[in-house]
Structures are given as structure tokens and as C-alpha cells.
Design an enzyme around this catalytic site. Sequence first.
Site, PDB file in Angstrom:
ATOM      1  N   ALA A  20       0.821  -1.206   0.000  1.00  0.00           N
ATOM      2  CA  ALA A  20       0.000   0.000   0.000  1.00  0.00           C
ATOM      3  C   ALA A  20       0.861   1.265   0.000  1.00  0.00           C
ATOM      4  O   ALA A  20       0.461   2.292  -0.543  1.00  0.00           O
ATOM      5  CB  ALA A  20      -0.915  -0.012   1.222  1.00  0.00           C
ATOM      6  N   SER A  21       2.060   1.205   0.602  1.00  0.00           N
ATOM      7  CA  SER A  21       2.870   2.421   0.665  1.00  0.00           C
ATOM      8  C   SER A  21       3.994   2.459  -0.363  1.00  0.00           C
ATOM      9  O   SER A  21       4.411   3.540  -0.760  1.00  0.00           O
ATOM     10  CB  SER A  21       3.516   2.620   2.038  1.00  0.00           C
ATOM     11  OG  SER A  21       2.892   1.896   3.012  1.00  0.00           O
ATOM     12  N   GLY A  23       6.334   0.109  -3.653  1.00  0.00           N
ATOM     13  CA  GLY A  23       6.497  -1.086  -4.486  1.00  0.00           C
ATOM     14  C   GLY A  23       7.963  -1.283  -4.797  1.00  0.00           C
ATOM     15  O   GLY A  23       8.759  -0.335  -4.702  1.00  0.00           O
ATOM     16  N   ARG A  24       8.339  -2.506  -5.146  1.00  0.00           N
ATOM     17  CA  ARG A  24       9.726  -2.766  -5.496  1.00  0.00           C
ATOM     18  C   ARG A  24       9.797  -3.896  -6.507  1.00  0.00           C
ATOM     19  O   ARG A  24       8.877  -4.723  -6.596  1.00  0.00           O
ATOM     20  CB  ARG A  24      10.563  -3.126  -4.252  1.00  0.00           C
ATOM     21  CG  ARG A  24      10.091  -4.342  -3.494  1.00  0.00           C
ATOM     22  CD  ARG A  24      10.500  -4.297  -2.042  1.00  0.00           C
ATOM     23  NE  ARG A  24       9.897  -3.186  -1.333  1.00  0.00           N
ATOM     24  CZ  ARG A  24       8.634  -3.147  -0.899  1.00  0.00           C
ATOM     25  NH1 ARG A  24       7.832  -4.165  -1.109  1.00  0.00           N
ATOM     26  NH2 ARG A  24       8.162  -2.088  -0.277  1.00  0.00           N
ATOM     27  N   HIS A 245      -1.282 -12.728  -3.297  1.00  0.00           N
ATOM     28  CA  HIS A 245      -1.548 -11.948  -2.084  1.00  0.00           C
ATOM     29  C   HIS A 245      -0.226 -11.840  -1.342  1.00  0.00           C
ATOM     30  O   HIS A 245       0.419 -12.854  -1.028  1.00  0.00           O
ATOM     31  CB  HIS A 245      -2.605 -12.660  -1.230  1.00  0.00           C
ATOM     32  CG  HIS A 245      -2.960 -11.897  -0.001  1.00  0.00           C
ATOM     33  ND1 HIS A 245      -3.416 -12.497   1.136  1.00  0.00           N
ATOM     34  CD2 HIS A 245      -2.907 -10.571   0.266  1.00  0.00           C
ATOM     35  CE1 HIS A 245      -3.639 -11.577   2.056  1.00  0.00           C
ATOM     36  NE2 HIS A 245      -3.343 -10.406   1.548  1.00  0.00           N
ATOM     37  N   ASP A 246       0.188 -10.629  -1.025  1.00  0.00           N
ATOM     38  CA  ASP A 246       1.529 -10.447  -0.442  1.00  0.00           C
ATOM     39  C   ASP A 246       1.714 -11.228   0.855  1.00  0.00           C
ATOM     40  O   ASP A 246       2.809 -11.756   1.125  1.00  0.00           O
ATOM     41  CB  ASP A 246       1.875  -8.961  -0.274  1.00  0.00           C
ATOM     42  CG  ASP A 246       0.862  -8.156   0.527  1.00  0.00           C
ATOM     43  OD1 ASP A 246      -0.096  -8.744   1.059  1.00  0.00           O
ATOM     44  OD2 ASP A 246       1.038  -6.917   0.626  1.00  0.00           O
ATOM     45  N   THR A 268       2.778  -2.791   6.632  1.00  0.00           N
ATOM     46  CA  THR A 268       1.645  -1.896   6.897  1.00  0.00           C
ATOM     47  C   THR A 268       0.660  -2.591   7.835  1.00  0.00           C
ATOM     48  O   THR A 268       0.104  -1.997   8.745  1.00  0.00           O
ATOM     49  CB  THR A 268       0.964  -1.510   5.565  1.00  0.00           C
ATOM     50  OG1 THR A 268       1.918  -0.848   4.758  1.00  0.00           O
ATOM     51  CG2 THR A 268      -0.218  -0.603   5.798  1.00  0.00           C
ATOM     52  N   ASN A 305      -5.439 -10.214  11.082  1.00  0.00           N
ATOM     53  CA  ASN A 305      -4.965  -8.934  10.534  1.00  0.00           C
ATOM     54  C   ASN A 305      -4.934  -7.937  11.686  1.00  0.00           C
ATOM     55  O   ASN A 305      -5.993  -7.616  12.238  1.00  0.00           O
ATOM     56  CB  ASN A 305      -6.004  -8.400   9.532  1.00  0.00           C
ATOM     57  CG  ASN A 305      -5.550  -8.506   8.104  1.00  0.00           C
ATOM     58  OD1 ASN A 305      -5.069  -9.561   7.698  1.00  0.00           O
ATOM     59  ND2 ASN A 305      -5.729  -7.436   7.354  1.00  0.00           N
ATOM     60  N   GLN A 313       3.454   4.494  10.444  1.00  0.00           N
ATOM     61  CA  GLN A 313       3.642   5.166   9.143  1.00  0.00           C
ATOM     62  C   GLN A 313       2.775   6.427   9.082  1.00  0.00           C
ATOM     63  O   GLN A 313       3.207   7.472   8.578  1.00  0.00           O
ATOM     64  CB  GLN A 313       3.223   4.229   7.994  1.00  0.00           C
ATOM     65  CG  GLN A 313       4.119   3.011   7.815  1.00  0.00           C
ATOM     66  CD  GLN A 313       3.478   1.936   6.924  1.00  0.00           C
ATOM     67  OE1 GLN A 313       2.307   2.020   6.566  1.00  0.00           O
ATOM     68  NE2 GLN A 313       4.245   0.914   6.588  1.00  0.00           N
TER      69      GLN A 313
HETATM   70  C1  LIG Z   1      -6.281  -5.435   3.020  1.00  0.00           C
HETATM   71  C2  LIG Z   1      -4.984  -5.870   3.543  1.00  0.00           C
HETATM   72  O1  LIG Z   1      -4.016  -5.269   2.818  1.00  0.00           O
HETATM   73  C3  LIG Z   1      -4.820  -7.350   3.491  1.00  0.00           C
HETATM   74  O2  LIG Z   1      -5.838  -7.955   4.155  1.00  0.00           O
HETATM   75  C4  LIG Z   1      -3.490  -7.786   4.054  1.00  0.00           C
HETATM   76  O3  LIG Z   1      -3.441  -9.161   4.155  1.00  0.00           O
HETATM   77  C5  LIG Z   1      -2.403  -7.383   3.169  1.00  0.00           C
HETATM   78  O4  LIG Z   1      -2.512  -7.539   1.996  1.00  0.00           O
HETATM   79  C6  LIG Z   1      -1.197  -6.846   3.787  1.00  0.00           C
HETATM   80  O5  LIG Z   1      -0.372  -6.281   2.850  1.00  0.00           O
END
Ligand SMILES: C[C@H](O)[C@H](O)[C@@H](O)C(=O)CO
Length: 504
Positions: A20-21, A23-24, A245-246, A268, A305, A313
Site C-alpha cells: 500500500a505504501s 512497491g519494489r 496476495h503479499d 503496513t 490482521n 507510518q
Molecule cells: C487489506 C490488507 O491489505 C490485506 O488484508 C493484508 O493481508 C495485506 O494484503 C497486507 O499487505
Amino acid sequence: MGQSAGIPLTDCYAAVDIGASSGRVVVGYLEDGLIRLEEVHRFDNRQVRLNGHDCWDLDLLGTELLRGLARCREAGFAPKTVGIDTWGVDFVLLDADDNLVGDAVAYRDARTNGMYEVADAIMAPEELYRHCGLQRQPFNTIYQLLALQREHPEQLEAAATFLMIPDYLNFLLTGQKAVEYTNASTTGLLNAETGAWDETVMAAFAIPRRLFPNVTHAGASLGPVLPEVAEAIGYEPRVVLPATHDTGSAYLAVPACELPAVFLSSGTWSLLGVENRSPICAEPAYRANFTNEGGYHFRYRFLKNIMGLWMIQSIRRELNGIAYVVDEKAIRKGRLHQYMRVEGLGHEVDFPDLIKAADEAEAAGVTASIVNVNDDRFLAPDSMIEEICAACDESGQSVPQTLGELMLCVYESLVSCYRDAVDELASLAGHDYASINIVGGGCRDGHLNRRTAEACGIPVYAGPVEGTALGNLAVQMLADGVFPHLKAVRAAIAESFEVTKVEP
Ligand SMILES: C[C@H](O)[C@H](O)[C@@H](O)C(=O)CO
């Protein structure tokens, strides 16, 4: 290292790992039996305000993807295969001509407010959990689709294909439309037992099954990149699906020291859990709000999660006056927070400054206030600093007055959530865990590692830092026959990268 007399190294693989913040693009190859990594490109990811919503900037992602792949060639590599992973839950819709329908709304956007009520009136949440085994979170794809049904039913009408973000980037590279299993398991629409789209759930929520390509698994090849892509980047790799999925990729890179081990992918988000061979969708798991995300080769990540480094951050961004969502008119606009201004630093506030502030407050004997980090109020507040202070105030605790007190509150709150999650895991499994294995950028935070070990009362193993990219590369190497099975890759990862033990 890639260049040898002008000839690029071709026995290598490229991981495109986008969070989300940031990329590489990381190239991985084997040297003397050890896995080597070279980061060839890094960029800041961002969100833009479009049509009243916080959205991903797909043009930026597409541009940086190509730029990163071109940088591989410039650094002397011509990877055989490329794999892309990103965060979960978010998606795009394409029409019958493969044009985008609507925007790629980002999961922290407020559009899902009120969707729990809508969903619960259709199917009880515990029933939904029995089908899909997914942790209840407002941003799960199913709730996003319900929001879209209400706001833009015409977009669902016009759509022909649903793709998740990495699937869409794969489509840009190859022209192939495939939805990969690990990321699909974050939608709340996949049956946890069968790993196929759950048609009962889709029918109940009036989500058209016709939009969803059948699920494809990590390790599958989507074929070579399109000719125009090959021309732009200077070589012609095949695109192979990693765990897109990361978190799925990150868990693959956990060396699992001192079994039974708890895994923690720290970025994140803090994704804390264990790896199982079958899903657990029974009542106690539902009550504890654990998720069963699909993993590589039918593994299941049974995890929680946890809000994670997002809070830290956000504080950093706020102190530096950096906007999270790019739009001059957006309400949620970063600003320099006067109240906790860091004077005399001579540079932007960075993570070491925040860690130091926490260390100093701890040494001064400050008692930390504790907030519930998983409260939705921290998902996308206008001001993270003010939201934390308000939560302390509302719960009758002392309100942080200095940056050190604020940071200590965040750390203490995070680790107490880790401790509760480890306790819940132990009670659900009926046995204790011997260690916590942390991968990802967060494992560089010595303060957090130490406090995690202390709070949970078991050793922390910190590393490797590049967990997600490594897990992505691991599947590409498995697909290419470099390793016979996952156990062998994990052994090579343990040999190749530094892992630091932190005693409680
Ligand atoms: C929405 C979140 O990003 C996701 O659930 C989490 O698993 C993820 O992708 C962390 O980067």
C-alpha cells in the site's frame, strides 16, 4: 552482479512486490546454493481522490511495473519469469472489450461504511464464516461489492470480468485474465473448503458469478509478456503466478525456527498466525475473528490482521506534513502536526527518530496508555495522532503529551494485541507456541521485536526483511524446478539470510 561481459544473467527471476505504501522489483537467483537478491527498482505507491473515493492510481502502478522490469535489464538481468504480488481485497472491473469500468477504489475508502448491516440482513456473519472462513473486516471484497451494488449498479451491469489488482497487472503484461487463488481467498466469496467460488454466497448477495474467472493457482504460467511489453523492457519473460496476495508470499519465506512457530508478516499490517493444512471455520475461530486465507499448494494461513505499522507510518507522514491521499481538496490531507512537532532534527522525521522517542520515554519510566489497535477508528482517521489521543482520553487513560509517550502507547498497544492473538492461537490449537518468526520490513524495528518477545514470553526470530519478495521468488523457482518442494526453498532461505534471535 547481473552483468557478465555485457551478457545479461538469464538464470534469474523478478518479483514485483507492491504494498500500500511502496512497491519494489527484486531480482533473485541462486549462487553457490544460496539465494541472492538484488533490488533494482523502488517507488512510492499512492492513492488519488477520484469521483468521491480514495482510489489506487492504476496508471502509476502500470508505469512503475514497466519501469521496474526495464531496470532489471539495465542492471544486467533478463529474468526468465516475473511474478507480481500486492495487498489483498481490492479489484477492478473490465467490460466486454476489456476496458476498465469505474475506479480501483482502495480498501481504506469509506464506501463500505454501513455494509455490515446490509450483509448481516442477508446472511448471518457466522454462516458467512462457515462458508468462507474470512476474518470480518469492513474492507473485505464482499462488502466493497455490496457498496458498489448500492452506489453504481450500472458498473456491475456493464462489467464482464472481475480481476484483483495483481491479476489486472498480469493482464496488462500478458493479455491473460486469471484470478489467483491466494488473493481470491481475501474476497469473502471463495469457499474455504473447496477453494472454488462459493455460488451459495454469491447468489445470496446477488453478486454475479459470470464476472469471476475460475480460480488459478500459484505456480501456473500465464505465458510470455505481450510483444509491446517485451519491446519496452528489453527481454521477453514469462509471467508466473506467485502467491499473488503479499501475505501469502510472505508466509512462504518464513524459515520457522523453534517449532511450533507463530508467523508474523510485519509491514503496513501485522499478519500474525500459523500455517495449517486445512481451514478452521468453526464457532471458536469465528468468535476470535481469525481468518483462513488460502496459501501456496493448499496451505491455509490461520491468522489475524492487526493494524500494524500503519499507525507508525501514519504518524510519520503526519509529522512530515505528507498527504496520504493525493488531492489538494481532499479533507484527509496531511499537515504538519504542531502539537508533536519534532524540533531541530534537520531532516524529515524518519522511523529511527520515532523508535528513539519510544526508547527514551521507556528509559524515563513512562507508563504507556493502551488503545485497541484493531478498532476501525484507526483504519483511515483524518489525524492518527489525534485519534490515538482521543481513544486514550475516552478510555480514561493519560493522553500522550510528547512524541515519546505517543510512540510508547502505539508499541505497547501493538504488542498487547500480538500477545492476545498468540494466546488465542494457543487456546484454539490446544498447545503453546515456542517462537514468533517475524518477516518483512517491520522486523528491522528492534524496539518492536524486543517488546514483542517480552509481551509474548517466547523468543522472536527476526528476518528475512524481504519476506514478501522472497516468497514470490520462491514460487517462481519452484515452478522452474530450481527446488523440488517448499521445504527445500525454506531451508535455502534459512541458509541464505540473516535471522536474529531476540530472547524475551
Ligand atoms: C487489506 C490488507 O491489505 C490485506 O488484508 C493484508 O493481508 C495485506 O494484503 C497486507 O499487505
